[in-house]
Write an enzyme that holds these catalytic residues in place. Structure first.
Site, mmCIF file in Angstrom:
data_model
loop_
_atom_site.group_PDB
_atom_site.id
_atom_site.type_symbol
_atom_site.label_atom_id
_atom_site.label_comp_id
_atom_site.label_asym_id
_atom_site.label_seq_id
_atom_site.Cartn_x
_atom_site.Cartn_y
_atom_site.Cartn_z
ATOM 1 N N HIS A 131 0.856 -1.200 0.000
ATOM 2 C CA HIS A 131 0.000 0.000 0.000
ATOM 3 C C HIS A 131 0.889 1.246 0.000
ATOM 4 O O HIS A 131 1.793 1.362 0.837
ATOM 5 C CB HIS A 131 -0.902 0.012 1.237
ATOM 6 C CG HIS A 131 -1.863 1.166 1.258
ATOM 7 N ND1 HIS A 131 -2.995 1.189 0.474
ATOM 8 C CD2 HIS A 131 -1.842 2.337 1.942
ATOM 9 C CE1 HIS A 131 -3.641 2.327 0.682
ATOM 10 N NE2 HIS A 131 -2.959 3.041 1.578
ATOM 11 N N ASP A 167 -7.576 -1.738 4.310
ATOM 12 C CA ASP A 167 -6.190 -1.354 4.632
ATOM 13 C C ASP A 167 -5.990 -1.247 6.144
ATOM 14 O O ASP A 167 -5.272 -0.368 6.630
ATOM 15 C CB ASP A 167 -5.825 -0.011 3.969
ATOM 16 C CG ASP A 167 -6.036 -0.025 2.470
ATOM 17 O OD1 ASP A 167 -5.915 -1.103 1.865
ATOM 18 O OD2 ASP A 167 -6.342 1.043 1.895
ATOM 19 N N ILE A 591 35.388 32.123 -13.955
ATOM 20 C CA ILE A 591 36.458 32.332 -14.943
ATOM 21 C C ILE A 591 37.005 33.753 -14.885
ATOM 22 O O ILE A 591 36.340 34.671 -14.398
ATOM 23 C CB ILE A 591 35.959 32.005 -16.373
ATOM 24 C CG1 ILE A 591 34.720 32.839 -16.718
ATOM 25 C CG2 ILE A 591 35.671 30.527 -16.513
ATOM 26 C CD1 ILE A 591 34.275 32.709 -18.149
ATOM 27 N N LEU A 652 30.559 38.179 -3.875
ATOM 28 C CA LEU A 652 29.179 37.802 -3.609
ATOM 29 C C LEU A 652 28.773 36.547 -4.382
ATOM 30 O O LEU A 652 28.437 35.512 -3.794
ATOM 31 C CB LEU A 652 28.251 38.970 -3.950
ATOM 32 C CG LEU A 652 26.803 38.860 -3.464
ATOM 33 C CD1 LEU A 652 26.241 40.232 -3.164
ATOM 34 C CD2 LEU A 652 25.931 38.162 -4.496
ATOM 35 N N CYS A 727 47.919 33.328 -18.700
ATOM 36 C CA CYS A 727 48.317 32.608 -17.487
ATOM 37 C C CYS A 727 49.620 31.852 -17.656
ATOM 38 O O CYS A 727 50.348 31.636 -16.696
ATOM 39 C CB CYS A 727 47.204 31.674 -17.043
ATOM 40 S SG CYS A 727 46.634 30.563 -18.335
#
Length: 922
Positions: A131, A167, A591, A652, A727
């Site tokens: 059930h 039930d 990024i 943030l 970089c």
């Protein structure tokens, strides 16, 4: 006690232990129907039980129930009684046929028929029933519906011993799950009630076989019984809160369906979700009798209001004639004209092979009224995919186009790209520049839409060539981050992206690359005015390599695989162990500003190919190509929520992504200082996976036996490429003393030939620095070098003109202790030091005496020396007689405080995958 002997050894066992040891098998009658009943039946057989009979419903429209089909395939006796009793009395012949099977236990996994107590009580072990609620709550046939209608926070299922009540029998086993705010009958059933319910039912049988099954009397406290949900009692009461209305709609979804009268006809509502009350709804009003306010038909769906002023949204609507439409299309329903089919398109007429009970298929034939079930929907979708893989159907498309004519028209429109997909609304900023009109999105991109930031907050993005503002860009707030992550999570867990065939996912990514190529001049122009990149370089590298990257990873989508592993220690040694590579989930990507589009591509392409969804924060000073990319991703057909772009501050937006508990991976390129902070936040929040590509002070060693002209040319490129905002730029050149003066002289001669100016001018060699703050740092960096006693050969100052220009600069006589020898400039500053001839190991020591380890290089004609040096340079990349030669197939990433993890190549996929090991004993 029982005495057991084997292998010349004896022991004593209790009877219960013996039953567990030998695995008691029972004679079981399975009474029920549906796929759920089929799965329980299959698992019971796997456990070795003897299924003596399957009792199910008669065939419908010539099609057997799945439980019957499975049992017949196994040769198990199948009984298809239309009923078990008449006028409240059991049918003697039916009961006799049941009793003849000799069942010791009845298992009722899902049963819509009333089974008489003569059958329930007959077996030695009685009868157990599954059930779908936590009894005694929600007794009755609509238990799942009422779990949702009541807004229960916990749901689950019960396996109980059948009795003569409804039930009310004793509880054998219960298992619970959380009910999510936007769960529907379908989602909670598929996620928990079906898979765990099958396991729980089979576990209950095991407990009975072992003599350990409890009989727990159901308490009266908390007991509820609600009526069966039917169409006539599922009408919506609008005088409720938005949450109560939402619960009513989702609790009746998809059967019987919550409905209301709209425009004089009965309309059923499907696919309800609660809506953030702060979200403005823009669209066309729809009067709904009894509602506190008119609904609003928006491009996302139909927004509805509760009596508390809060909102919900429904996705689909169904009319009295059975026609289902997207709620967003309410005012457009029926407006599209029929299309004529060509011969190839007529191959979509695949219904006849599925609806075998229908003699003639015509335009008005209804798929479901002709007897089709949910499995037939799956088969139909797959049949269409086999005929045209580009026609990406979802199950929902079938439910919304139930007649043959509507279905064919929908398929053909999808094939032709005329499927009336929801229009992407973009509020462009347009500029006429570089002999073209560029159209730039400037809002946040969340869940497939361009939207304003919370509170309408914006900032100006600046053109570094002249210092003027390009446009106002939406500035993301924390609530925007939360919305984007929620959209990405839903797209991954519930959306089509996570369920999509990998090859189909690859096709979409490849289509995105094609769209980027079609817009490459526009992308390169936006990159130039937003970041100062020289246009020709932007076209070739910033944009060109981005396109290559997406195409490369599109090819990996269907090649992600695990491996099989021999395991030797486990006994018995009949084991199969294999690994699976699985997507991580929601990935955040942060990024930098030096290659705005290319850094996006390097990380996002691998992330998407692995099957993840992404929330990306571009650098605040260079957001525009990322937002244009979002537009192209939507037009390529990437589902909503898969890609989300949030311009904003690192403090943030970046911080919130690091802290967010639903983000499972963060990829970052930027400074070492910020990388350390991100790594700490990711660890504290939820130990999310991290990859970091950080700062560099890459050494380039030039030996006297080099090709001098090439060394000069490549040495200048190693420093001045992309204005030094690179970089892997050679942060320090070590030049053998015998050629030092000649090398410097040639470099200065070449610098004098360089043209500094407008990056859109095709003759320009050297454009502006990306932003004013960075320009100021470069001036300060060079002033420090002069103070420390390094020799300034040329450059070293800002160019006196509008914009953020800085001269190509050369320092010599740089000593190892100096600031400019240790710290990265990230600009067009060449730092040259001498080393003595023959002192290879000493120059290697000096080159490696840095906390960075991103890249390095060596120039020499001596192959032995080149290999010796490349082995000992402690960096993630070593260039020999070249520099800056990156490729999409070659992994890229650093050592030490230059970070860890790889972009590009096959290794990049591992950054966005998790490995699961599976061991099977057979």
């Amino acid at each position: 006690m029982i005495r057991i002997c084997w292998n010349f050894e004896c022991t004593w066992m209790t009877s219960d232990d013996w039953l567990h040891f030998v695995g008691v098998k029972m004679k079981i009658a399975v009474i029920g129907q549906s796929l759920f009943g089929q799965e329980v039946y299959k698992e019971l057989r796997k456990d070795g039980h003897n299924i003596v009979g399957v009792f199910t419903i008669p065939d419908k429209d010539g099609k057997a129930d799945p439980l019957a089909t499975e049992a017949e395939k196994d040769g198990v006796p199948v009984f298809k009684f239309p009923r078990w009793r008449v006028k409240g009395q059991a049918i003697p012949e039916v009961v006799a046929q049941y009793k003849a099977t000799g069942a010791e236990l009845n298992v009722l996994p899902f049963c819509s028929q009333f089974i008489p107590m003569e059958v329930i009580d007959h077996p030695k072990h009685g009868s157990i029933i599954y059930h779908p609620s936590l009894l005694p709550r929600h007794r009755g046939a609509s238990a799942i519906n009422w779990t949702l209608i009541h807004g229960d926070k916990k749901g689950g299922f019960t396996v109980f011993w059948a009795d003569d009540g409804l039930d009310t029998g004793p509880i054998l086993l219960q298992r619970e799950c959380n009910v999510e705010p936007n769960d529907t009958v379908n989602t909670i059933y598929k996620r928990f009630l079906f898979p765990e319910g099958v396991k729980g039912t089979v576990d209950a049988v095991r407990l009975i076989a072992e003599g350990k099954a409890p009989r727990i009397t159901q308490p009266q406290e908390g007991a509820t019984y609600e009526c069966i949900q039917k169409k006539d009692n599922s009408k919506i009461d609008w005088n409720q809160s938005a949450e109560a209305i939402h619960n009513w709609i989702r609790g009746n979804d998809k059967v019987p369906g919550a409905w209301a009268e709209v425009d004089g006809q009965k309309v059923t509502f499907y696919g309800s979700t609660l809506v953030d009350n702060g979200t403005a709804a823009n669209g066309q009003p729809l009067e709904i009798p009894g509602a506190s306010k008119p609904g609003i038909v928006t491009k996302a769906g139909l927004v509805l209001f509760g009596n508390d002023g809060k909102t919900l949204m429904v996705k689909n609507l169904q009319f009295e004639d059975g026609k289902m439409i997207a709620a967003a299309q309410y005012f457009k329903a029926g407006s599209s004209a029929a299309v004529e089919l060509n011969e190839e398109e007529k191959t979509f007429a695949v219904w006849q092979s599925i609806l075998t009970n229908v003699s003639q298929i015509d335009d008005s034939t209804d798929f479901f009224k002709s007897g089709a079930a949910s499995m037939d929907v799956v088969r139909l979708v797959e049949e269409v995919k086999l005929r045209a893989s580009s026609c990406q159907l979802q199950n929902e498309d079938v439910y919304m186009n139930t007649t043959f004519q509507d279905f064919i028209q929908m398929c053909v429109r999808k094939l032709r790209g005329e499927d009336d997909e929801e229009e992407l609304v973009v509020d462009y900023v347009e500029k006429n520049v570089n002999n073209m009109t560029i159209k730039m999105p400037h809002q946040l991109f969340i869940n497939g839409e361009f939207v304003d930031a919370e509170g309408g907050k914006t900032y100006k993005t600046i053109n570094p060539t002249d210092g003027t503002a390009i446009c106002d860009v939406s500035l993301a707030q924390i609530s925007d981050v939360n919305k984007a992550v929620a959209a990405a999570k839903e797209a991954f867990e519930e959306g089509e992206w996570g369920k999509m065939n990998p090859r189909d996912r690859g096709r979409l990514i490849y289509k995105l690359a094609d769209l980027m190529e079609q817009h490459q001049e526009e992308l390169a122009t936006i990159e130039s005015i937003d970041s100062g990149a020289v246009y020709t370089l932007a076209l070739k590298t910033h944009v060109g390599m981005s396109i290559q990257t997406f195409r490369y990873f599109a090819g990996w989508c269907d090649k992600i695989q695990g491996s099989t592993i021999p395991i030797n220690q486990a006994r018995p040694n009949r084991n199969l162990t294999f690994t699976k590579k699985e997507p991580i989930g929601v990935c955040a990507i942060v990024i930098p500003w030096n290659y705005p589009l290319m850094m996006l591509a390097w990380k996002t392409a691998a992330c998407l190919a692995a099957g993840n969804t992404v929330v990306l924060k571009p650098a605040q000073v260079t957001p525009l190509t990322a937002l244009k990319f979002a537009e192209l991703a939507a037009r390529a057909g990437l589902p909503k929520g898969v890609v989300n772009i949030l311009p904003g501050s690192g403090a943030l937006v970046g911080q919130r992504l690091s802290d967010h508990p639903d983000v499972r991976k963060l990829g970052f390129t930027g400074s070492t200082e910020i990388g350390k902070h991100i790594m700490k936040s990711c660890a504290v929040s939820n130990v999310k996976k991290v990859s970091l590509e950080l700062g560099g002070k890459s050494p380039l060693i030039i030996f006297s036996d080099c090709d001098m002209d090439k060394a000069v040319r490549m040495g200048m490129s190693s420093v001045f490429f992309n204005k030094g905002e690179n970089c892997i730029a050679a942060g320090r050149l070590f030049v053998e003393d015998s050629i030092h003066d000649q090398f410097v002289k040639k470099v200065v001669e070449e610098i004098k030939k360089m043209k500094i100016g407008d990056p859109l001018d095709r003759s320009t060699d050297h454009g502006p620095q990306n932003h004013k703050a960075h320009l100021d740092k470069l001036v300060e960096y060079c002033q420090t070098g002069v103070k420390e006693g390094a020799t300034l050969i040329c450059g070293g100052k800002q160019v006196q003109r509008p914009g953020f220009f800085f001269e190509p600069t050369v320092f010599t006589d740089v000593q190892d202790h100096m600031h400019i020898a240790i710290e990265e400039s990230f600009g067009p500053v060449m730092i040259i030091s001498k080393f003595k001839s023959g002192e290879v190991d000493d120059v290697l020591r000096r080159a490696n005496a840095t906390e960075y380890g991103l890249a390095s290089g060596v120039f020499t004609r001596d192959i032995s020396k080149a290999l010796y040096v490349s082995e000992r340079l402690n960096a993630g990349t070593v260039f020999v007689n070249t520099y800056n030669k990156t490729d999409v197939a070659s992994p890229f990433g650093g050592f030490k405080q230059s970070g860890f993890g790889k972009d590009l190549g096959q290794e990049a996929l591992n950054e966005y995958l998790k490995t699961k090991a599976v061991t099977i004993e057979y």
